[in-house]
Design a protein around this motif. Sequence first.
Motif, PDB file in Angstrom:
ATOM      1  N   LEU A   8     -29.730 -23.738 -18.422  1.00  0.00           N
ATOM      2  CA  LEU A   8     -28.312 -24.127 -18.736  1.00  0.00           C
ATOM      3  C   LEU A   8     -28.087 -23.991 -20.244  1.00  0.00           C
ATOM      4  O   LEU A   8     -29.095 -24.337 -20.951  1.00  0.00           O
ATOM      5  CB  LEU A   8     -28.149 -25.448 -18.239  1.00  0.00           C
ATOM      6  CG  LEU A   8     -28.215 -25.601 -16.683  1.00  0.00           C
ATOM      7  CD1 LEU A   8     -28.145 -27.189 -16.273  1.00  0.00           C
ATOM      8  CD2 LEU A   8     -27.303 -24.840 -16.009  1.00  0.00           C
ATOM      9  N   ASN A  31     -25.868 -36.149 -20.724  1.00  0.00           N
ATOM     10  CA  ASN A  31     -25.167 -35.163 -19.923  1.00  0.00           C
ATOM     11  C   ASN A  31     -24.727 -33.860 -20.660  1.00  0.00           C
ATOM     12  O   ASN A  31     -24.453 -34.068 -21.744  1.00  0.00           O
ATOM     13  CB  ASN A  31     -24.184 -35.689 -18.953  1.00  0.00           C
ATOM     14  CG  ASN A  31     -22.897 -36.163 -19.642  1.00  0.00           C
ATOM     15  OD1 ASN A  31     -22.711 -36.001 -21.120  1.00  0.00           O
ATOM     16  ND2 ASN A  31     -22.141 -37.110 -18.980  1.00  0.00           N
ATOM     17  N   ALA A  33     -21.989 -30.395 -20.538  1.00  0.00           N
ATOM     18  CA  ALA A  33     -20.902 -29.830 -19.718  1.00  0.00           C
ATOM     19  C   ALA A  33     -21.158 -28.239 -19.784  1.00  0.00           C
ATOM     20  O   ALA A  33     -21.385 -27.773 -20.972  1.00  0.00           O
ATOM     21  CB  ALA A  33     -19.518 -30.057 -20.542  1.00  0.00           C
ATOM     22  N   ASN A  35     -19.837 -24.451 -18.717  1.00  0.00           N
ATOM     23  CA  ASN A  35     -18.510 -23.796 -18.205  1.00  0.00           C
ATOM     24  C   ASN A  35     -18.965 -22.659 -17.366  1.00  0.00           C
ATOM     25  O   ASN A  35     -20.001 -22.087 -17.585  1.00  0.00           O
ATOM     26  CB  ASN A  35     -17.895 -23.098 -19.558  1.00  0.00           C
ATOM     27  CG  ASN A  35     -17.130 -24.042 -20.500  1.00  0.00           C
ATOM     28  OD1 ASN A  35     -16.731 -25.222 -19.845  1.00  0.00           O
ATOM     29  ND2 ASN A  35     -17.049 -23.812 -21.836  1.00  0.00           N
ATOM     30  N   ARG A  36     -18.052 -22.270 -16.578  1.00  0.00           N
ATOM     31  CA  ARG A  36     -18.540 -21.391 -15.712  1.00  0.00           C
ATOM     32  C   ARG A  36     -17.884 -20.043 -16.141  1.00  0.00           C
ATOM     33  O   ARG A  36     -17.190 -19.973 -17.101  1.00  0.00           O
ATOM     34  CB  ARG A  36     -17.777 -21.511 -14.134  1.00  0.00           C
ATOM     35  CG  ARG A  36     -18.287 -22.643 -13.628  1.00  0.00           C
ATOM     36  CD  ARG A  36     -17.392 -22.786 -12.171  1.00  0.00           C
ATOM     37  NE  ARG A  36     -17.692 -23.988 -11.345  1.00  0.00           N
ATOM     38  CZ  ARG A  36     -18.603 -23.957 -10.369  1.00  0.00           C
ATOM     39  NH1 ARG A  36     -18.518 -22.941  -9.769  1.00  0.00           N
ATOM     40  NH2 ARG A  36     -18.830 -25.073  -9.857  1.00  0.00           N
ATOM     41  N   ASP A  42     -11.164 -23.314 -15.543  1.00  0.00           N
ATOM     42  CA  ASP A  42     -11.882 -24.004 -14.595  1.00  0.00           C
ATOM     43  C   ASP A  42     -12.554 -25.178 -15.441  1.00  0.00           C
ATOM     44  O   ASP A  42     -12.834 -24.928 -16.580  1.00  0.00           O
ATOM     45  CB  ASP A  42     -13.146 -23.324 -14.218  1.00  0.00           C
ATOM     46  CG  ASP A  42     -12.511 -22.401 -12.967  1.00  0.00           C
ATOM     47  OD1 ASP A  42     -11.513 -22.597 -12.533  1.00  0.00           O
ATOM     48  OD2 ASP A  42     -13.237 -21.447 -12.579  1.00  0.00           O
ATOM     49  N   GLN A  43     -12.657 -26.346 -14.856  1.00  0.00           N
ATOM     50  CA  GLN A  43     -13.246 -27.457 -15.345  1.00  0.00           C
ATOM     51  C   GLN A  43     -14.681 -27.101 -15.446  1.00  0.00           C
ATOM     52  O   GLN A  43     -15.239 -26.615 -14.510  1.00  0.00           O
ATOM     53  CB  GLN A  43     -12.985 -28.707 -14.537  1.00  0.00           C
ATOM     54  CG  GLN A  43     -11.730 -29.091 -14.516  1.00  0.00           C
ATOM     55  CD  GLN A  43     -11.121 -29.682 -16.090  1.00  0.00           C
ATOM     56  OE1 GLN A  43     -11.828 -30.497 -16.606  1.00  0.00           O
ATOM     57  NE2 GLN A  43      -9.985 -29.383 -16.431  1.00  0.00           N
ATOM     58  N   PRO A  44     -15.237 -27.703 -16.433  1.00  0.00           N
ATOM     59  CA  PRO A  44     -16.915 -27.613 -16.534  1.00  0.00           C
ATOM     60  C   PRO A  44     -17.593 -28.083 -15.542  1.00  0.00           C
ATOM     61  O   PRO A  44     -17.283 -29.196 -14.966  1.00  0.00           O
ATOM     62  CB  PRO A  44     -17.361 -28.007 -18.000  1.00  0.00           C
ATOM     63  CG  PRO A  44     -16.322 -28.923 -18.419  1.00  0.00           C
ATOM     64  CD  PRO A  44     -14.991 -28.452 -17.678  1.00  0.00           C
ATOM     65  N   ASP A  45     -18.907 -27.803 -15.315  1.00  0.00           N
ATOM     66  CA  ASP A  45     -19.833 -28.444 -14.481  1.00  0.00           C
ATOM     67  C   ASP A  45     -20.621 -29.512 -15.145  1.00  0.00           C
ATOM     68  O   ASP A  45     -21.015 -29.203 -16.366  1.00  0.00           O
ATOM     69  CB  ASP A  45     -20.860 -27.534 -13.814  1.00  0.00           C
ATOM     70  CG  ASP A  45     -20.010 -26.726 -12.551  1.00  0.00           C
ATOM     71  OD1 ASP A  45     -19.188 -27.284 -12.070  1.00  0.00           O
ATOM     72  OD2 ASP A  45     -20.192 -25.533 -12.734  1.00  0.00           O
ATOM     73  N   TRP A  46     -20.804 -30.688 -14.860  1.00  0.00           N
ATOM     74  CA  TRP A  46     -21.747 -31.732 -15.408  1.00  0.00           C
ATOM     75  C   TRP A  46     -23.030 -31.831 -15.002  1.00  0.00           C
ATOM     76  O   TRP A  46     -23.056 -32.018 -13.713  1.00  0.00           O
ATOM     77  CB  TRP A  46     -20.673 -33.080 -15.702  1.00  0.00           C
ATOM     78  CG  TRP A  46     -19.540 -32.840 -16.474  1.00  0.00           C
ATOM     79  CD1 TRP A  46     -18.213 -32.382 -16.126  1.00  0.00           C
ATOM     80  CD2 TRP A  46     -19.484 -33.244 -17.915  1.00  0.00           C
ATOM     81  NE1 TRP A  46     -17.485 -32.434 -17.270  1.00  0.00           N
ATOM     82  CE2 TRP A  46     -18.300 -32.874 -18.202  1.00  0.00           C
ATOM     83  CE3 TRP A  46     -20.427 -33.652 -18.908  1.00  0.00           C
ATOM     84  CZ2 TRP A  46     -17.805 -33.216 -19.828  1.00  0.00           C
ATOM     85  CZ3 TRP A  46     -19.645 -33.905 -20.082  1.00  0.00           C
ATOM     86  CH2 TRP A  46     -18.514 -33.737 -20.495  1.00  0.00           C
ATOM     87  N   PHE A  47     -24.012 -32.105 -15.848  1.00  0.00           N
ATOM     88  CA  PHE A  47     -25.260 -32.237 -15.364  1.00  0.00           C
ATOM     89  C   PHE A  47     -26.045 -33.257 -16.246  1.00  0.00           C
ATOM     90  O   PHE A  47     -25.879 -33.354 -17.544  1.00  0.00           O
ATOM     91  CB  PHE A  47     -26.171 -31.000 -15.609  1.00  0.00           C
ATOM     92  CG  PHE A  47     -25.835 -29.887 -14.767  1.00  0.00           C
ATOM     93  CD1 PHE A  47     -26.098 -29.527 -13.572  1.00  0.00           C
ATOM     94  CD2 PHE A  47     -24.727 -28.784 -15.122  1.00  0.00           C
ATOM     95  CE1 PHE A  47     -25.630 -28.501 -12.688  1.00  0.00           C
ATOM     96  CE2 PHE A  47     -24.293 -27.967 -14.492  1.00  0.00           C
ATOM     97  CZ  PHE A  47     -24.786 -27.873 -13.250  1.00  0.00           C
TER      98      PHE A  47
END
Length: 117
Positions: A8, A31, A33, A35-36, A42-47
């Motif tokens: 990522l 964490n 963020a 982006n797709r 689009d909202q980012p995905d959080w990991f």
Amino acid sequence: MSLNIVHLVGRAGSNPEIRYLDSGKILCKFNIAVNRRSKKEDQPDWFELEIWDKTAEIAANYVKKGSLVGIQGSLKIDSWNDKTTGNKRTKPLIRVNNLDLLTSKKDSESNSGSDDF
């Protein structure tokens, strides 16, 4: 053959939290963020990231909120029993093996405190 590899690139959503355990191990969590590729709206995905030992110290010393980082690691599912309800809970996180600091010092200074991902 099965593989559990995650790559990522994203921005730190918080400053890293570091813990020194009684066993001598060092744990760092924060964490990112991500982006797709699809749409900018689009909202980012959080990991959530879990980083250990020397890499944990590096993350704690050099990563700040907004820093661009690249990670390579594996997906891990944490599970526990909720203290209030007794229900089993789970949460995915990434156990990081390699951390790449992709933000220059200049970029890091201008991104500190920025909420834009």
